[in-house]
Scaffold this motif. Sequence first.
Motif, mmCIF file in Angstrom:
data_model
loop_
_atom_site.group_PDB
_atom_site.id
_atom_site.type_symbol
_atom_site.label_atom_id
_atom_site.label_comp_id
_atom_site.label_asym_id
_atom_site.label_seq_id
_atom_site.Cartn_x
_atom_site.Cartn_y
_atom_site.Cartn_z
ATOM 1 N N THR A 106 0.819 -1.207 0.000
ATOM 2 C CA THR A 106 0.000 0.000 0.000
ATOM 3 C C THR A 106 0.855 1.261 0.000
ATOM 4 O OG1 THR A 106 -1.771 -1.177 1.134
ATOM 5 C CG2 THR A 106 -1.815 1.227 1.260
ATOM 6 N N LEU A 107 1.880 1.305 0.827
ATOM 7 C CA LEU A 107 2.742 2.486 0.881
ATOM 8 C C LEU A 107 3.478 2.702 -0.441
ATOM 9 C CD1 LEU A 107 4.164 2.212 4.506
ATOM 10 C CD2 LEU A 107 2.409 3.787 3.650
ATOM 11 N N CYS A 108 3.819 1.628 -1.131
ATOM 12 C CA CYS A 108 4.489 1.752 -2.434
ATOM 13 C C CYS A 108 3.581 2.395 -3.483
ATOM 14 C CB CYS A 108 4.954 0.388 -2.931
ATOM 15 S SG CYS A 108 6.355 -0.254 -1.998
ATOM 16 N N ARG A 109 2.293 2.301 -3.296
ATOM 17 C CA ARG A 109 1.355 2.889 -4.263
ATOM 18 C C ARG A 109 1.440 4.410 -4.312
ATOM 19 N NH1 ARG A 109 -2.829 -0.746 -5.851
ATOM 20 N NH2 ARG A 109 -2.924 -2.611 -4.576
ATOM 21 N N ILE A 110 1.978 5.040 -3.260
ATOM 22 C CA ILE A 110 2.061 6.499 -3.256
ATOM 23 C C ILE A 110 3.383 7.002 -3.838
ATOM 24 C CG2 ILE A 110 0.387 6.804 -1.399
ATOM 25 C CD1 ILE A 110 2.679 7.266 0.531
ATOM 26 N N ILE A 111 4.226 6.097 -4.319
ATOM 27 C CA ILE A 111 5.454 6.506 -5.011
ATOM 28 C C ILE A 111 5.037 7.232 -6.298
ATOM 29 C CG2 ILE A 111 7.517 5.695 -6.230
ATOM 30 C CD1 ILE A 111 7.512 3.241 -4.361
ATOM 31 N N PRO A 112 5.575 8.430 -6.531
ATOM 32 C CA PRO A 112 5.204 9.143 -7.759
ATOM 33 C C PRO A 112 5.497 8.303 -9.014
ATOM 34 C CG PRO A 112 6.374 10.594 -6.266
ATOM 35 C CD PRO A 112 6.466 9.202 -5.679
ATOM 36 N N PHE A 113 4.594 8.324 -9.937
ATOM 37 C CA PHE A 113 4.673 7.621 -11.220
ATOM 38 C C PHE A 113 4.654 6.097 -11.085
ATOM 39 C CE2 PHE A 113 6.998 11.677 -11.685
ATOM 40 C CZ PHE A 113 6.093 12.323 -12.512
ATOM 41 N N GLU A 114 4.247 5.588 -9.933
ATOM 42 C CA GLU A 114 4.190 4.136 -9.717
ATOM 43 C C GLU A 114 3.272 3.464 -10.728
ATOM 44 O OE1 GLU A 114 3.075 0.256 -8.265
ATOM 45 O OE2 GLU A 114 1.682 1.930 -8.432
ATOM 46 N N GLN A 115 2.228 4.151 -11.160
ATOM 47 C CA GLN A 115 1.275 3.576 -12.111
ATOM 48 C C GLN A 115 1.940 3.206 -13.427
ATOM 49 O OE1 GLN A 115 0.951 6.492 -10.571
ATOM 50 N NE2 GLN A 115 -0.894 6.405 -9.333
ATOM 51 N N PHE A 116 3.022 3.878 -13.776
ATOM 52 C CA PHE A 116 3.718 3.587 -15.034
ATOM 53 C C PHE A 116 4.632 2.370 -14.931
ATOM 54 C CE2 PHE A 116 2.871 8.215 -15.247
ATOM 55 C CZ PHE A 116 2.010 8.187 -16.335
ATOM 56 N N SER A 117 4.823 1.849 -13.738
ATOM 57 C CA SER A 117 5.706 0.686 -13.567
ATOM 58 C C SER A 117 5.100 -0.572 -14.186
ATOM 59 C CB SER A 117 6.020 0.466 -12.084
ATOM 60 O OG SER A 117 4.853 0.141 -11.348
ATOM 61 N N PHE A 118 3.855 -0.516 -14.629
ATOM 62 C CA PHE A 118 3.202 -1.663 -15.268
ATOM 63 C C PHE A 118 3.523 -1.772 -16.756
ATOM 64 C CE2 PHE A 118 0.701 -1.065 -11.526
ATOM 65 C CZ PHE A 118 0.427 -2.363 -11.140
ATOM 66 N N LEU A 119 4.252 -0.824 -17.294
ATOM 67 C CA LEU A 119 4.486 -0.801 -18.727
ATOM 68 C C LEU A 119 5.516 -1.827 -19.197
ATOM 69 C CD1 LEU A 119 4.365 3.047 -19.344
ATOM 70 C CD2 LEU A 119 2.544 1.354 -19.657
ATOM 71 N N GLY A 120 6.163 -2.519 -18.278
ATOM 72 C CA GLY A 120 7.134 -3.551 -18.653
ATOM 73 C C GLY A 120 6.460 -4.792 -19.219
ATOM 74 N N ASP A 121 7.275 -5.763 -19.595
ATOM 75 C CA ASP A 121 6.763 -6.990 -20.215
ATOM 76 C C ASP A 121 5.834 -7.781 -19.295
ATOM 77 O OD1 ASP A 121 8.055 -6.529 -22.580
ATOM 78 O OD2 ASP A 121 9.825 -7.711 -22.061
ATOM 79 N N VAL A 122 6.220 -7.932 -18.052
ATOM 80 C CA VAL A 122 5.459 -8.771 -17.131
ATOM 81 C C VAL A 122 4.193 -8.077 -16.643
ATOM 82 C CG1 VAL A 122 5.591 -10.074 -14.957
ATOM 83 C CG2 VAL A 122 7.605 -9.878 -16.406
#
Length: 168
Positions: free
Chosen positions: A115-131
């Motif tokens: 949950t705390l990691c979700r407030i890292i700025p731009f965390e939503q873009f970390s899904f753009l990788g292959d996995v």
Amino acid sequence: MNPIKYTVTTDILATKGMRFANFIIDYIVQIILGVAIGMVIGVVSELTGSYGLYDLVVETEGRLSDYIFGAVILIVYYLIIETLTARSLGKYITNTKVVLYDGSKPTFNEILVRTLCRIIPFEQFSFLGDVGKGWHDSISKTYVVDNAKFESQKATFEGLDEIGRIGE
């Protein structure tokens, strides 16, 4: 004899589409919660004549106060619902859930880190990788799985494990 343990495999992970749907649904829920909390604070302030909290939360203009208010809602929402059920409202709708590598339910501490990691700025873009695994998954060592595939795979594994024990 050393028993074989169940592990999550990549074929049962939730798809990027499911993860995106989870994000959108949960974001909408957080907006609704924010509006509801703002309305409650406004009504309570009017009834009591005390506007301190209203001025702090509702009337304060600035990105920092908005970010902090949003982060508090995000933390409370995910921490409560995922600790209790390993699923958010979005995960219920898409039939996905959070598990550990061995398929077990995450503990409070793992959900807190997630949950705390979700407030890292731009965390939503970390899904753009292959996995399609976000930072909040990687850092907390959790996985979001397609629940139907997960339950099927786990039942098959446990059935095979049971057959293996018959010969002992």
